[in-house]
Write a protein that holds these residues in place. Structure first.
Motif, PDB file in Angstrom:
ATOM      1  N   ALA A   1      -4.286   1.908 -12.637  1.00  0.00           N
ATOM      2  CA  ALA A   1      -3.814   3.096 -11.926  1.00  0.00           C
ATOM      3  C   ALA A   1      -2.303   3.244 -12.070  1.00  0.00           C
ATOM      4  O   ALA A   1      -1.797   4.360 -12.256  1.00  0.00           O
ATOM      5  CB  ALA A   1      -4.200   3.017 -10.452  1.00  0.00           C
ATOM      6  N   ALA A   2      -1.568   2.143 -11.990  1.00  0.00           N
ATOM      7  CA  ALA A   2      -0.113   2.205 -12.144  1.00  0.00           C
ATOM      8  C   ALA A   2       0.270   2.675 -13.538  1.00  0.00           C
ATOM      9  O   ALA A   2       1.229   3.447 -13.706  1.00  0.00           O
ATOM     10  CB  ALA A   2       0.505   0.840 -11.856  1.00  0.00           C
TER      11      ALA A   2
ATOM     12  N   LEU B   1       3.852   6.875  -8.613  1.00  0.00           N
ATOM     13  CA  LEU B   1       3.110   5.818  -7.931  1.00  0.00           C
ATOM     14  C   LEU B   1       3.465   5.702  -6.441  1.00  0.00           C
ATOM     15  O   LEU B   1       2.543   5.581  -5.609  1.00  0.00           O
ATOM     16  CB  LEU B   1       3.328   4.479  -8.642  1.00  0.00           C
ATOM     17  N   PRO B   2       4.744   5.768  -6.031  1.00  0.00           N
ATOM     18  CA  PRO B   2       5.043   5.671  -4.595  1.00  0.00           C
ATOM     19  C   PRO B   2       4.410   6.807  -3.784  1.00  0.00           C
ATOM     20  O   PRO B   2       3.925   6.590  -2.669  1.00  0.00           O
ATOM     21  CB  PRO B   2       6.565   5.735  -4.519  1.00  0.00           C
ATOM     22  N   ARG B   3       4.391   8.027  -4.319  1.00  0.00           N
ATOM     23  CA  ARG B   3       3.775   9.159  -3.598  1.00  0.00           C
ATOM     24  C   ARG B   3       2.273   8.936  -3.431  1.00  0.00           C
ATOM     25  O   ARG B   3       1.713   9.190  -2.369  1.00  0.00           O
ATOM     26  CB  ARG B   3       4.014  10.461  -4.353  1.00  0.00           C
ATOM     27  N   TYR B   4       1.633   8.452  -4.501  1.00  0.00           N
ATOM     28  CA  TYR B   4       0.194   8.209  -4.421  1.00  0.00           C
ATOM     29  C   TYR B   4      -0.126   7.066  -3.458  1.00  0.00           C
ATOM     30  O   TYR B   4      -1.121   7.118  -2.729  1.00  0.00           O
ATOM     31  CB  TYR B   4      -0.373   7.901  -5.811  1.00  0.00           C
ATOM     32  N   ALA B   5       0.700   6.028  -3.457  1.00  0.00           N
ATOM     33  CA  ALA B   5       0.491   4.913  -2.531  1.00  0.00           C
ATOM     34  C   ALA B   5       0.657   5.381  -1.091  1.00  0.00           C
ATOM     35  O   ALA B   5      -0.113   4.985  -0.202  1.00  0.00           O
ATOM     36  CB  ALA B   5       1.464   3.779  -2.848  1.00  0.00           C
TER      37      ALA B   5
ATOM     38  N   LEU C   1      -9.879  -5.516  -7.916  1.00  0.00           N
ATOM     39  CA  LEU C   1      -8.936  -4.583  -7.293  1.00  0.00           C
ATOM     40  C   LEU C   1      -7.578  -4.639  -7.985  1.00  0.00           C
ATOM     41  O   LEU C   1      -6.912  -3.609  -8.149  1.00  0.00           O
ATOM     42  CB  LEU C   1      -8.787  -4.892  -5.802  1.00  0.00           C
ATOM     43  N   LEU C   2      -7.156  -5.823  -8.380  1.00  0.00           N
ATOM     44  CA  LEU C   2      -5.878  -5.984  -9.067  1.00  0.00           C
ATOM     45  C   LEU C   2      -5.911  -5.273 -10.424  1.00  0.00           C
ATOM     46  O   LEU C   2      -4.953  -4.576 -10.793  1.00  0.00           O
ATOM     47  CB  LEU C   2      -5.558  -7.475  -9.251  1.00  0.00           C
TER      48      LEU C   2
END
Length: 128
Positions: free
Chosen positions: A17-18, A26-30, A10-11
């Protein structure tokens, strides 16, 4: 473990992905992933509540582990089916039927009976 994924896997997926998404998006997708996870949990909670309401008191009596598809091993199912006792025959074989028919009373109307090779089979002209 979650569907066979370990923390390390997962890491690695998260780091890739990042790098692909980029630090700007990245913040929007998270946030979208968190919202989707919350909606999925709510959907499962509602589904469980609906099943419990429709089944009533029987819901608590069900052994849900027996319905887990991961427990079904095709080899075990075939092995158990082959080891079951043979079903009891319900229809007499033609050779045995002819011998029994000679010593037994005539069968009731509509019952199955054995035919001899030179005898024509019954024919229903209205059925064809």
């Amino acid at each position: 473990m979650f569907f066979g994924l370990t923390i390390e896997k997962l890491l690695v997926i998260g780091v890739i992905a990042a790098m692909v998404i980029g630090p700007e998006r990245l913040p929007r997708y998270a946030e979208s992933l968190a919202r989707l996870t919350t909606q999925f949990r709510e959907f499962l909670r509602n589904a469980k509540t609906r099943v419990r309401d429709e089944m009533g008191d029987d819901f608590d009596d069900v052994d849900w582990r027996t319905l887990d598809p991961r427990q079904y091993d095709p080899r075990r199912i075939v092995r158990e089916a082959l080891l079951d006792d043979a079903p009891v025959p319900t229809v007499r074989a033609a050779q045995v039927g002819a011998a029994i028919e000679a010593t037994s009373p005539p069968p009731p109307p509509g019952a199955m009976r054995a035919f001899t090779p030179d005898e024509p089979p019954p024919f229903d002209g209205e059925a064809t």
